[in-house]
Design a protein around this motif. Structure first.
Motif, PDB file in Angstrom:
ATOM      1  N   PRO A  54       0.845  -1.201   0.000  1.00  0.00           N
ATOM      2  CA  PRO A  54       0.000   0.000   0.000  1.00  0.00           C
ATOM      3  C   PRO A  54       0.885   1.258   0.000  1.00  0.00           C
ATOM      4  N   ALA A  55       0.461   2.284  -0.739  1.00  0.00           N
ATOM      5  CA  ALA A  55       1.222   3.540  -0.814  1.00  0.00           C
ATOM      6  C   ALA A  55       0.278   4.712  -0.590  1.00  0.00           C
ATOM      7  N   VAL A  56       0.581   5.537   0.414  1.00  0.00           N
ATOM      8  CA  VAL A  56      -0.204   6.739   0.666  1.00  0.00           C
ATOM      9  C   VAL A  56       0.146   7.776  -0.401  1.00  0.00           C
ATOM     10  N   ILE A  57      -0.875   8.375  -1.000  1.00  0.00           N
ATOM     11  CA  ILE A  57      -0.648   9.414  -2.005  1.00  0.00           C
ATOM     12  C   ILE A  57      -0.915  10.762  -1.352  1.00  0.00           C
ATOM     13  N   GLN A  58       0.134  11.568  -1.184  1.00  0.00           N
ATOM     14  CA  GLN A  58       0.001  12.912  -0.620  1.00  0.00           C
ATOM     15  C   GLN A  58       0.350  13.917  -1.726  1.00  0.00           C
ATOM     16  N   ALA A  59      -0.560  14.034  -2.666  1.00  0.00           N
ATOM     17  CA  ALA A  59      -0.356  14.941  -3.794  1.00  0.00           C
ATOM     18  C   ALA A  59      -1.699  15.550  -4.168  1.00  0.00           C
ATOM     19  N   PRO A  60      -1.718  16.815  -4.576  1.00  0.00           N
ATOM     20  CA  PRO A  60      -2.987  17.431  -4.980  1.00  0.00           C
ATOM     21  C   PRO A  60      -3.469  16.864  -6.313  1.00  0.00           C
ATOM     22  N   ASN A  61      -4.732  17.063  -6.587  1.00  0.00           N
ATOM     23  CA  ASN A  61      -5.311  16.651  -7.857  1.00  0.00           C
ATOM     24  C   ASN A  61      -4.480  17.221  -9.004  1.00  0.00           C
ATOM     25  N   GLY A  62      -4.044  16.372  -9.922  1.00  0.00           N
ATOM     26  CA  GLY A  62      -3.247  16.858 -11.043  1.00  0.00           C
ATOM     27  C   GLY A  62      -2.288  15.809 -11.569  1.00  0.00           C
ATOM     28  N   ILE A  63      -1.237  16.271 -12.220  1.00  0.00           N
ATOM     29  CA  ILE A  63      -0.308  15.402 -12.942  1.00  0.00           C
ATOM     30  C   ILE A  63       0.384  14.417 -12.005  1.00  0.00           C
ATOM     31  N   ALA A  64       0.946  14.928 -10.901  1.00  0.00           N
ATOM     32  CA  ALA A  64       1.689  14.059  -9.990  1.00  0.00           C
ATOM     33  C   ALA A  64       0.786  12.997  -9.376  1.00  0.00           C
ATOM     34  N   PHE A  65      -0.454  13.376  -9.020  1.00  0.00           N
ATOM     35  CA  PHE A  65      -1.384  12.406  -8.440  1.00  0.00           C
ATOM     36  C   PHE A  65      -1.667  11.279  -9.428  1.00  0.00           C
ATOM     37  N   VAL A  66      -1.960  11.621 -10.675  1.00  0.00           N
ATOM     38  CA  VAL A  66      -2.279  10.607 -11.679  1.00  0.00           C
ATOM     39  C   VAL A  66      -1.091   9.676 -11.901  1.00  0.00           C
ATOM     40  N   PRO A 100       0.550   1.169   5.422  1.00  0.00           N
ATOM     41  CA  PRO A 100       1.287   1.514   4.198  1.00  0.00           C
ATOM     42  C   PRO A 100       2.777   1.181   4.300  1.00  0.00           C
ATOM     43  N   LYS A 101       3.353   0.879   3.142  1.00  0.00           N
ATOM     44  CA  LYS A 101       4.790   0.652   3.039  1.00  0.00           C
ATOM     45  C   LYS A 101       5.500   1.865   2.422  1.00  0.00           C
ATOM     46  N   TRP A 102       4.733   2.699   1.709  1.00  0.00           N
ATOM     47  CA  TRP A 102       5.299   3.832   0.990  1.00  0.00           C
ATOM     48  C   TRP A 102       4.408   5.057   1.182  1.00  0.00           C
ATOM     49  N   VAL A 103       5.022   6.239   1.073  1.00  0.00           N
ATOM     50  CA  VAL A 103       4.258   7.475   0.993  1.00  0.00           C
ATOM     51  C   VAL A 103       4.847   8.292  -0.151  1.00  0.00           C
ATOM     52  N   ILE A 104       3.995   8.637  -1.097  1.00  0.00           N
ATOM     53  CA  ILE A 104       4.417   9.403  -2.279  1.00  0.00           C
ATOM     54  C   ILE A 104       3.947  10.833  -2.075  1.00  0.00           C
ATOM     55  N   VAL A 105       4.897  11.756  -2.021  1.00  0.00           N
ATOM     56  CA  VAL A 105       4.638  13.106  -1.527  1.00  0.00           C
ATOM     57  C   VAL A 105       4.944  14.149  -2.595  1.00  0.00           C
ATOM     58  N   HIS A 106       4.037  15.106  -2.740  1.00  0.00           N
ATOM     59  CA  HIS A 106       4.284  16.277  -3.593  1.00  0.00           C
ATOM     60  C   HIS A 106       5.043  17.312  -2.762  1.00  0.00           C
ATOM     61  N   PRO A 107       5.973  18.053  -3.368  1.00  0.00           N
ATOM     62  CA  PRO A 107       6.762  19.035  -2.610  1.00  0.00           C
ATOM     63  C   PRO A 107       5.937  20.063  -1.841  1.00  0.00           C
ATOM     64  N   THR A 136      10.823   6.333   7.177  1.00  0.00           N
ATOM     65  CA  THR A 136      11.451   5.325   8.034  1.00  0.00           C
ATOM     66  C   THR A 136      11.728   4.065   7.221  1.00  0.00           C
ATOM     67  N   ALA A 137      12.340   3.102   7.874  1.00  0.00           N
ATOM     68  CA  ALA A 137      12.604   1.826   7.198  1.00  0.00           C
ATOM     69  C   ALA A 137      11.303   1.111   6.856  1.00  0.00           C
ATOM     70  N   ASP A 138      10.248   1.350   7.658  1.00  0.00           N
ATOM     71  CA  ASP A 138       8.959   0.691   7.425  1.00  0.00           C
ATOM     72  C   ASP A 138       8.019   1.502   6.536  1.00  0.00           C
ATOM     73  N   LEU A 139       8.324   2.784   6.337  1.00  0.00           N
ATOM     74  CA  LEU A 139       7.476   3.647   5.516  1.00  0.00           C
ATOM     75  C   LEU A 139       8.396   4.549   4.689  1.00  0.00           C
ATOM     76  N   ARG A 140       8.639   4.145   3.468  1.00  0.00           N
ATOM     77  CA  ARG A 140       9.608   4.852   2.634  1.00  0.00           C
ATOM     78  C   ARG A 140       8.929   5.992   1.884  1.00  0.00           C
ATOM     79  N   ARG A 141       9.599   7.136   1.878  1.00  0.00           N
ATOM     80  CA  ARG A 141       9.035   8.335   1.251  1.00  0.00           C
ATOM     81  C   ARG A 141       9.671   8.566  -0.118  1.00  0.00           C
ATOM     82  N   VAL A 142       8.807   8.895  -1.089  1.00  0.00           N
ATOM     83  CA  VAL A 142       9.252   9.227  -2.444  1.00  0.00           C
ATOM     84  C   VAL A 142       8.636  10.564  -2.828  1.00  0.00           C
ATOM     85  N   MET A 143       9.462  11.514  -3.244  1.00  0.00           N
ATOM     86  CA  MET A 143       8.965  12.817  -3.673  1.00  0.00           C
ATOM     87  C   MET A 143       8.630  12.758  -5.162  1.00  0.00           C
ATOM     88  N   VAL A 144       7.463  13.274  -5.517  1.00  0.00           N
ATOM     89  CA  VAL A 144       7.035  13.284  -6.924  1.00  0.00           C
ATOM     90  C   VAL A 144       6.487  14.660  -7.267  1.00  0.00           C
TER      91      VAL A 144
END
Length: 526
Positions: A54-66, A100-107, A136-144
């Protein structure tokens, strides 16, 4: 079949047409979006993303979210979606329930969390930014962002890696209710989302267009699946309404899916002497709140006569369930709210209490932390109603709600999830302020939306300053459930052998105090 495979193919078929236009003017073509998604898939795979993550999506509606949601689906993961407007405690509890294992974050999310007071200031303007989850090791963050997507964009002819998944595998988890201690996330499978998109396509075929205004991330995905140029809106209600009206009046949009409360805000901004909207707006889809005859007549007077108007009845657990044209709704003279003919593949019955039970190919798998829903078992919608014959086809009429829920500005508010927290609110001295608290919804004809009233009873021998109380309770309600009105009720009316708070009586008291209707006829609750 992995729905991402179909989605990437759809993007590729549209070539260099514009896919998304964001509020700041940034655009991306279908071809470029496809390559960005393929690049993000490869990047996440290199980082160790696995099927089932599972990956948490922390991005506003738009290109990065899609890009993020499609890439997660392609790798066999599930996107976790949760609105932050009910406060950090509820947000964090819901996220934790999805494991979740991942969180994908908009700047912009990281920026708002780094600057002291930025999130609080934005929340006062009804722009809710989620708390930044720890890396963290259990929840990896990726900036998009647009920049990172451009940097990892795949070559023109590179194929997408798509994980082989079962159609019953989860692809998204969307939180709509539950308590802080037991959050309720709706789990949707690849098959369910594919079938939901097919029903949306069947609706859109009746009113084909090229440009579509999207208020929500899910609408953006639907618009892209239909091959349309998606015009994204963001921000608080006033700003979104101004954006939508501007796009329509400039002949830039030929279809729009919005809630009645947004249309009422647009009408208020346009003023009493507003000119009719142009014929370039070919179709209006309504949902997310009750669609009353009074509202439809007002809307019809503003729209061009050739603009088609359709109201869609649905829910997160089942997507679109029924559809009715404005003419069908206005022609209904029977009891309740005619919400329309059932969508293809949907069946409906009522149980002994009159609650509507549906079955549908696009039904959810189950809730987080609970066993899967048994196949063929149907889903109790929480709405009271009946199934009627409409020109030889089954249709639904709503008669009320079977569960305690308020819908304001398109957000589902469940009083039971908040009332315990409200009763526990303390003053500056650390002592409890309230003996009892209850949230009720009232209908506002002016906004064509519900308002939230907090009925409160003070602790014995306690003087409560209402302005202080309003500030204190926001730590519980967040912005999305913030009461519009506060009403002191002492003593609280009760009913039944268990002395439960009598919300029917509270609604009547609040309606009389604030000059509002209790609810449209079809929304009256027991």
């Amino acid at each position: 079949m992995n729905l991402a495979s179909r989605f990437v193919d759809l993007l590729g078929a549209q070539g260099r047409r514009i896919a998304i236009r964001e509020p700041g003017g940034r655009t991306v073509t279908y071809d470029a979006l496809r390559r960005q998604i393929i690049g993000l898939i490869a990047d996440l795979k290199r980082r160790g993303f696995k099927r089932g993550d599972p990956a948490v999506i922390q991005a506003p509606n738009g290109i990065a979210f899609v890009a993020a949601t499609v890439a997660v689906a392609a790798l066999g993961g599930s996107s976790v979606m949760c609105e932050p407007g009910l406060g950090d405690d509820i947000y964090r509890a819901r996220i934790a329930a999805a494991h979740p294992k991942w969180v994908i974050v908009h700047p912009i999310v990281a920026w708002a969390n780094r600057i002291p007071g930025a999130r609080r200031l934005l929340a006062r303007r009804e722009v809710f930014v989620p708390p930044l989850l720890p890396d963290t090791a259990d929840l990896r963050r990726v900036m998009v962002s647009a920049k990172t997507l451009a940097r990892i964009e795949a070559a023109p002819h590179e194929a997408a890696y798509v994980e082989d998944v079962a159609g019953t595998d989860d692809v998204s988890i969307i939180f709509t209710g539950g308590t802080t201690s037991s959050p309720k996330g709706v789990r949707l499978s690849h098959d369910a989302v594919v079938k939901a998109m097919a029903n949306i396509a069947a609706i859109a075929v009746r009113n084909p267009g090229r440009t579509f205004i999207a208020d929500t991330p899910q609408q953006t995905l639907y618009g892209l699946a239909l091959g349309q140029e998606v015009l994204v809106t963001r921000g608080r209600i006033e700003r979104r309404a101004a954006m939508v009206r501007g796009l329509i009046e400039a002949n830039q949009a030929d279809s729009y899916f919005g809630s009645p409360f947004l249309w009422m805000e647009m009408m208020q901004q346009a003023g009493a002497g507003r000119s009719r909207l142009p014929a370039s707006l070919k179709a209006v889809f309504l949902g997310g709140a009750p669609v009353t005859p009074e509202f439809l007549r007002t809307l019809r007077d503003w729209l061009h006569p050739d603009t088609a108007v359709m109201a869609i009845y649905g829910m997160t657990e089942a997507a679109a369930v029924a559809i009715a044209t404005a003419e069908e709704k206005l022609a209904w003279t029977g009891e309740g709210d005619f919400v329309g003919r059932l969508m293809p593949g949907v069946t409906a019955t009522t149980d002994e209490s009159g609650e509507i039970v549906i079955d549908s190919p696009s039904l959810f798998t189950g809730y987080t932390g609970q066993p899967d829903r048994p196949p063929g078992g149907g889903f109790a919608t929480g709405d009271l109603g009946r199934v009627v014959d409409h020109n030889g086809a089954p249709a639904l009429v709503l008669l009320g709600r079977a569960k305690d829920m308020i819908i304001r500005a398109g957000v589902n508010i469940y009083p039971a999830t908040l009332e315990a927290g409200l009763r526990a609110v303390t003053g500056s001295d650390g002592r409890r302020l309230l003996r009892d608290a209850a949230l009720v919804g009232l209908w506002d004809d002016r906004t064509q939306d519900e308002v939230v009233v907090l009925c409160w009873q003070p602790m014995a021998d306690t003087i409560v300053d209402e302005a202080q109380l309003a500030r204190r309770i926001e730590t519980v309600t967040g912005g999305d459930a913030r009461p519009d009105f506060l009403l002191k009720v002492d003593p609280m009316p009760v009913t039944g052998r268990q002395n439960k708070v009598d919300k029917v009586a509270l609604r009547a008291m609040a309606a009389a105090r604030f000059g509002l209707g209790q609810a449209p006829r079809h929304m009256n609750r027991a």
